[in-house]
Write a protein that holds these residues in place. Structure first.
Motif, mmCIF file in Angstrom:
data_model
loop_
_atom_site.group_PDB
_atom_site.id
_atom_site.type_symbol
_atom_site.label_atom_id
_atom_site.label_comp_id
_atom_site.label_asym_id
_atom_site.label_seq_id
_atom_site.Cartn_x
_atom_site.Cartn_y
_atom_site.Cartn_z
ATOM 1 N N LYS A 135 0.837 -1.106 0.132
ATOM 2 C CA LYS A 135 -0.030 0.016 0.063
ATOM 3 C C LYS A 135 0.812 1.069 -0.107
ATOM 4 C CE LYS A 135 -3.693 2.392 2.555
ATOM 5 N NZ LYS A 135 -4.671 2.561 3.596
ATOM 6 N N VAL A 136 0.531 2.151 -0.946
ATOM 7 C CA VAL A 136 1.229 3.289 -1.062
ATOM 8 C C VAL A 136 0.499 4.662 -0.530
ATOM 9 C CG1 VAL A 136 2.652 4.764 -2.603
ATOM 10 C CG2 VAL A 136 2.745 2.347 -2.994
ATOM 11 N N ILE A 137 1.211 5.463 0.310
ATOM 12 C CA ILE A 137 0.428 6.826 0.669
ATOM 13 C C ILE A 137 1.570 7.881 0.079
ATOM 14 C CG2 ILE A 137 -0.129 8.242 2.508
ATOM 15 C CD1 ILE A 137 -0.575 5.805 4.150
ATOM 16 N N LEU A 138 0.861 8.785 -0.758
ATOM 17 C CA LEU A 138 1.688 9.566 -1.512
ATOM 18 C C LEU A 138 1.416 11.147 -1.138
ATOM 19 C CD1 LEU A 138 1.961 8.932 -5.385
ATOM 20 C CD2 LEU A 138 3.629 8.904 -3.451
ATOM 21 N N SER A 139 2.149 11.987 -0.658
ATOM 22 C CA SER A 139 2.008 13.341 -0.235
ATOM 23 C C SER A 139 1.912 14.222 -1.411
ATOM 24 C CB SER A 139 2.880 13.819 0.803
ATOM 25 O OG SER A 139 2.591 15.437 0.984
ATOM 26 N N LEU A 140 0.901 15.261 -1.583
ATOM 27 C CA LEU A 140 0.656 16.174 -2.692
ATOM 28 C C LEU A 140 0.797 17.466 -2.038
ATOM 29 C CD1 LEU A 140 -2.541 14.169 -4.531
ATOM 30 C CD2 LEU A 140 0.099 14.338 -5.208
ATOM 31 N N GLY A 141 1.397 17.641 -1.115
ATOM 32 C CA GLY A 141 1.550 18.969 -0.649
ATOM 33 C C GLY A 141 0.386 19.589 0.134
ATOM 34 N N THR A 142 0.088 20.770 0.307
ATOM 35 C CA THR A 142 -0.912 21.471 1.206
ATOM 36 C C THR A 142 -1.488 22.708 0.517
ATOM 37 O OG1 THR A 142 0.544 22.926 2.358
ATOM 38 C CG2 THR A 142 0.428 20.682 3.272
ATOM 39 N N SER A 143 -1.356 22.734 -0.771
ATOM 40 C CA SER A 143 -1.630 23.959 -1.512
ATOM 41 C C SER A 143 -2.402 23.621 -2.848
ATOM 42 C CB SER A 143 -0.340 25.080 -1.909
ATOM 43 O OG SER A 143 0.512 25.321 -0.578
ATOM 44 N N ARG A 144 -2.715 22.359 -3.086
ATOM 45 C CA ARG A 144 -3.533 22.088 -4.066
ATOM 46 C C ARG A 144 -4.868 22.986 -4.226
ATOM 47 N NH1 ARG A 144 -2.886 17.921 -7.806
ATOM 48 N NH2 ARG A 144 -5.261 17.673 -7.737
ATOM 49 N N GLU A 145 -5.464 23.165 -5.312
ATOM 50 C CA GLU A 145 -6.808 23.828 -5.347
ATOM 51 C C GLU A 145 -8.053 23.104 -4.723
ATOM 52 O OE1 GLU A 145 -7.459 25.453 -9.057
ATOM 53 O OE2 GLU A 145 -5.922 27.083 -8.710
ATOM 54 N N ASP A 146 -8.068 21.848 -5.032
ATOM 55 C CA ASP A 146 -8.914 20.787 -4.678
ATOM 56 C C ASP A 146 -8.713 20.357 -3.357
ATOM 57 O OD1 ASP A 146 -6.775 19.143 -4.623
ATOM 58 O OD2 ASP A 146 -7.683 17.941 -6.420
ATOM 59 N N GLY A 147 -7.721 20.948 -2.385
ATOM 60 C CA GLY A 147 -7.654 20.599 -1.132
ATOM 61 C C GLY A 147 -7.132 19.089 -0.977
ATOM 62 N N VAL A 148 -6.864 18.384 -1.732
ATOM 63 C CA VAL A 148 -6.397 16.994 -1.531
ATOM 64 C C VAL A 148 -4.933 17.199 -1.148
ATOM 65 C CG1 VAL A 148 -5.929 14.859 -2.788
ATOM 66 C CG2 VAL A 148 -7.894 15.993 -3.223
ATOM 67 N N ARG A 149 -4.523 16.566 0.089
ATOM 68 C CA ARG A 149 -3.033 16.572 0.559
ATOM 69 C C ARG A 149 -2.428 15.049 0.271
ATOM 70 N NH1 ARG A 149 -2.811 20.181 5.828
ATOM 71 N NH2 ARG A 149 -3.716 22.059 5.065
ATOM 72 N N GLN A 150 -3.260 13.944 0.144
ATOM 73 C CA GLN A 150 -2.384 12.679 0.001
ATOM 74 C C GLN A 150 -3.483 11.825 -0.782
ATOM 75 O OE1 GLN A 150 -1.265 11.667 3.857
ATOM 76 N NE2 GLN A 150 -3.190 10.213 4.191
ATOM 77 N N VAL A 151 -2.834 11.030 -1.277
ATOM 78 C CA VAL A 151 -3.608 9.747 -1.775
ATOM 79 C C VAL A 151 -3.146 8.527 -1.485
ATOM 80 C CG1 VAL A 151 -4.532 11.343 -3.784
ATOM 81 C CG2 VAL A 151 -2.519 9.936 -4.055
ATOM 82 N N SER A 152 -3.818 7.485 -1.423
ATOM 83 C CA SER A 152 -3.286 6.185 -1.435
ATOM 84 C C SER A 152 -3.771 5.175 -2.323
ATOM 85 C CB SER A 152 -3.574 5.639 0.085
ATOM 86 O OG SER A 152 -5.101 5.501 0.107
ATOM 87 N N PHE A 153 -2.879 4.006 -2.324
ATOM 88 C CA PHE A 153 -3.469 3.133 -3.601
ATOM 89 C C PHE A 153 -2.551 1.643 -3.313
ATOM 90 C CE2 PHE A 153 -0.478 6.251 -5.477
ATOM 91 C CZ PHE A 153 0.484 5.313 -5.678
ATOM 92 N N ARG A 154 -2.985 0.684 -3.784
ATOM 93 C CA ARG A 154 -2.398 -0.500 -3.641
ATOM 94 C C ARG A 154 -1.475 -0.652 -5.014
ATOM 95 N NH1 ARG A 154 -4.689 -4.557 -4.643
ATOM 96 N NH2 ARG A 154 -6.763 -4.017 -5.423
ATOM 97 N N ILE A 155 -0.278 -1.461 -4.844
ATOM 98 C CA ILE A 155 0.500 -1.853 -5.933
ATOM 99 C C ILE A 155 0.658 -3.117 -5.842
ATOM 100 C CG2 ILE A 155 1.738 0.471 -6.163
ATOM 101 C CD1 ILE A 155 3.865 -0.812 -4.585
ATOM 102 N N SER A 156 1.158 -3.942 -7.140
ATOM 103 C CA SER A 156 1.489 -5.172 -7.454
ATOM 104 C C SER A 156 2.449 -5.475 -8.223
ATOM 105 C CB SER A 156 0.433 -6.120 -7.877
ATOM 106 O OG SER A 156 -0.058 -5.598 -8.977
ATOM 107 N N HIS A 157 3.408 -6.311 -7.778
ATOM 108 C CA HIS A 157 4.646 -6.518 -8.355
ATOM 109 C C HIS A 157 5.100 -7.852 -8.544
ATOM 110 C CE1 HIS A 157 6.743 -6.674 -4.315
ATOM 111 N NE2 HIS A 157 6.084 -5.332 -4.063
ATOM 112 N N ARG A 158 6.311 -8.303 -8.886
ATOM 113 C CA ARG A 158 6.906 -9.726 -8.757
ATOM 114 C C ARG A 158 6.853 -10.233 -7.574
ATOM 115 N NH1 ARG A 158 12.194 -9.874 -11.875
ATOM 116 N NH2 ARG A 158 12.340 -12.009 -10.915
#
Length: 416
Positions: free
Chosen positions: A125-148
């Motif tokens: 599971k990955v949590i990414l920061s997008l900063g604190t100044s986006r116009e839509d107010g979204v500061r972070q997103v999370s999603f799953r990843i799959s690999h070998r």
């Protein structure tokens, strides 16, 4: 611990994917914005200031710089700076045919890069920061990843979110620390890369191996013929290009896995490859042959070999000057293009006879380690072991299904 780059699929809901694409679009706008201001500065002052101070000043004027993580914005800034530094270096050498860095296409999705901070990876599971100044107010997103599943890593040092234009998907690239296998070997090996003979390998004990590249040539030639009847960059054209890429990369993985395993079995600790940097700029054999050689996937082959070697505790380096190795006699050192009598044979007046690519690999070995793995100054090299690979797919009418390549391919080597 060795570092490898791990490719991962992203599994996100539509809203999260839309936010990621918007942040990637912001990265494109920031890249182009920096270039626009630098070009304007050149028109006004006749020079370009690419110092961090000047670029940071420009960043404050770009509203899209607030659309993604601040450290990632600085990495975009550094991309622009490195592009201009490369341009200045070429210009200093008198290479005036190269132009200043160009803008990225409108709507292009640029990579989002994270180094050390701004992200967290736990249990796929990955949590990414997008900063604190986006116009839509979204500061972070999370999603799953799959690999070998066979790659076990200790720590993720870098993370990039990229758009794969071949597959049309957003994917992740993770630079991870992995625990290498114990390798107590002391042996060495040298590799000469080619097209028909993909790899000619010389080992420290004098044994040699040849890996055929004919199947890769056939795959590329087949799909290139199919694409000639399609409109370039159409949806079907891109599907064909993506399928060709998957099949070629699969074959490269099969070949390199077999070779690295063989090196480990023989106790090889280090592999050297001829330095091929700049080869594409230096070749000119006509339009048809140039097209083949310019799409020769040698960089991908070296990259795969390096990370697989790292997993097995084997050092792989490609810094050996390979100029004239293919036309130099390994026994007496005479340089004569005419000694390559025909494809596959090198014969010198001193009595030395060998398969031509093996002769090149032996010369690379001697340049790298200042010693020859072959005893004696003349005679014949022992008959090399030739390795070829057979696959069970063909045609463009294969049913579309996820993972069809691995499911239908037989990667078992046939040694003769």
């Amino acid at each position: 611990m060795p570092l490898i780059t791990l490719k991962a699929q992203i599994h996100a809901d539509p809203q999260t994917e839309a936010v990621l694409k918007d942040a990637m679009f912001c990265a494109t706008k920031v890249y182009n914005g920096l270039l626009w201001h630098l070009r304007k500065e050149y028109e006004e002052k006749g020079q370009v200031n690419i110092s961090h101070k000047n670029l940071n000043r420009i960043l404050k004027e770009l509203p899209r710089a607030k659309g993604y993580y601040s450290m990632s914005v600085q990495l975009t800034r550094d991309e622009v700076r490195e592009a201009y530094k490369s341009f200045f270096a070429l210009k200093k050498k008198g290479l005036t045919q190269y132009e200043a860095p160009g803008f990225r296409r409108k709507g292009q999705l640029s990579p989002l890069k994270y180094v050390q901070s701004g992200f967290k990876v736990e249990d796929n599971k990955v949590i990414l920061s997008l900063g604190t100044s986006r116009e839509d107010g979204v500061r972070q997103v999370s999603f799953r990843i799959s690999h070998r599943p066979d790659i076990k890593y200790e720590r993720v040092g870098e993370l990039s979110i990229i758009y794969d234009k071949d597959s049309g998907r957003i994917e992740a690239r993770l630079v991870v620390e992995v625990k290498a296998c114990e390798n107590g070997g002391t042996g060495k090996a040298a590799v000469d890369l080619g097209e028909t003979v993909l790899m000619a390998c010389a080992f420290y004990d004098g044994t040699v191996m040849l890996y055929s590249g004919r199947l890769i040539k056939a795959v590329r030639r087949y799909w290139q013929k199919v694409r000639t009847s399609l409109q370039q960059n159409s949806r079907r054209w891109k599907e064909i290009a993506h399928r060709e890429k998957e099949q070629v990369e699969y074959l490269l993985h099969v070949v390199t896995s077999h070779f690295i395993t063989e090196c480990a079995r023989r106790g090889a600790k280090e592999i050297v490859i001829g330095d091929l940097n700049g080869i594409r700029e230096s070749i000119d054999y006509g339009d048809r042959l140039n097209q083949r050689l310019h799409t020769w996937p040698y960089r991908k082959l070296i990259s795969i070999m390096k990370y697989k070697g790292a997993l097995m505790g084997i050092i792989v380096r490609d810094d050996v000057d390979e100029r004239r190795t293919s036309i130099t006699c390994h026994a007496c050192g005479k340089i004569a293009p005419s000694n390559r009598r025909h494809r596959g044979l090198y014969a010198c007046s001193c009595g030395w006879k060998a398969q031509a690519d093996i002769n090149g690999a032996l010369n690379i070995y001697e340049r790298a380690f200042q010693v020859s793995p072959v005893k004696g100054s003349s005679g014949r090299v022992a008959r090399p072991v030739a390795v070829s690979f057979l696959l069970g797919w063909h045609g463009v009418t294969e049913p579309k299904r996820k993972g069809f390549l691995r499911a239908s391919a037989c990667g078992c080597p046939s040694i003769y």
